[in-house]
Write a protein that holds these residues in place. Structure first.
Motif, PDB file in Angstrom:
ATOM      1  N   UNK A  25       1.063  -1.081  -0.041  1.00 52.14           N
ATOM      2  CA  UNK A  25      -0.079   0.077  -0.265  1.00 52.14           C
ATOM      3  C   UNK A  25       1.015   1.194  -0.306  1.00 52.14           C
ATOM      4  N   UNK A  26       0.328   2.150  -0.623  1.00 51.46           N
ATOM      5  CA  UNK A  26       0.745   4.240  -0.199  1.00 51.46           C
ATOM      6  C   UNK A  26       1.759   3.975   0.176  1.00 51.46           C
ATOM      7  N   UNK A  27       1.532   3.280   1.742  1.00 50.52           N
ATOM      8  CA  UNK A  27       2.759   3.618   3.082  1.00 50.52           C
ATOM      9  C   UNK A  27       3.824   2.841   2.443  1.00 50.52           C
ATOM     10  N   UNK A  28       3.311   2.270   2.115  1.00 47.64           N
ATOM     11  CA  UNK A  28       4.808   0.717   1.751  1.00 47.64           C
ATOM     12  C   UNK A  28       5.989   1.310   0.776  1.00 47.64           C
ATOM     13  N   UNK A  60      10.442   4.397  -2.549  1.00 44.06           N
ATOM     14  CA  UNK A  60      10.837   5.158  -2.232  1.00 44.06           C
ATOM     15  C   UNK A  60      11.599   6.055  -1.647  1.00 44.06           C
ATOM     16  N   UNK A  61      11.734   6.867  -0.862  1.00 41.52           N
ATOM     17  CA  UNK A  61      12.160   7.234   0.654  1.00 41.52           C
ATOM     18  C   UNK A  61      14.217   6.874   0.369  1.00 41.52           C
ATOM     19  N   UNK A  62      13.726   4.922   0.491  1.00 39.22           N
ATOM     20  CA  UNK A  62      15.421   4.151   0.895  1.00 39.22           C
ATOM     21  C   UNK A  62      16.066   4.910  -0.838  1.00 39.22           C
ATOM     22  N   UNK A  63      14.545   4.873  -2.156  1.00 38.28           N
ATOM     23  CA  UNK A  63      15.469   4.507  -2.997  1.00 38.28           C
ATOM     24  C   UNK A  63      16.090   5.836  -3.120  1.00 38.28           C
ATOM     25  N   UNK A  69      23.440   8.743  -0.755  1.00 41.01           N
ATOM     26  CA  UNK A  69      24.479   8.559  -0.121  1.00 41.01           C
ATOM     27  C   UNK A  69      25.394   7.589  -1.167  1.00 41.01           C
ATOM     28  N   UNK A  70      24.929   7.510  -2.362  1.00 36.23           N
ATOM     29  CA  UNK A  70      26.270   6.828  -3.521  1.00 36.23           C
ATOM     30  C   UNK A  70      26.388   7.923  -4.184  1.00 36.23           C
TER      31      UNK A  70
END
Length: 84
Positions: free
Chosen positions: A27-30, A35-38, A44-45
């Protein structure tokens, strides 16, 4: 609008992954966490310039808010009309 070729590739990969994840039942939260992690991993890279990452984040968030991107497409059957 994204103009950098590498940035567009990241956009396509990320949005494709979001749609696929939605179809698997997330769902939207996941999706937002993904997206935030990506985006965080791109920062970071140092894969892109910071301003490009910011633009990418805005465009993907706009994609995520548009519910039409996550609707299943059902093919419409063609109805034959009787002409007299």
């Amino acid at each position: 609008m994204l103009t950098d070729a590498l940035c567009i590739r990241y956009y396509q990969r990320l949005t494709d992954a979001l749609v696929e994840s939605w179809q698997r039942g997330n769902r939207f939260t996941e999706l937002q966490l993904y997206m935030d992690g990506y985006i965080a991993s791109l920062r970071h890279s140092n894969a892109l310039e910071p301003y490009l990452i910011h633009r990418l984040e805005e465009e993907v968030f706009r994609f995520l808010r548009d519910s039409s991107n996550f609707e299943l497409a059902f093919p419409q059957t063609e109805v034959e009309a009787d002409y007299y």
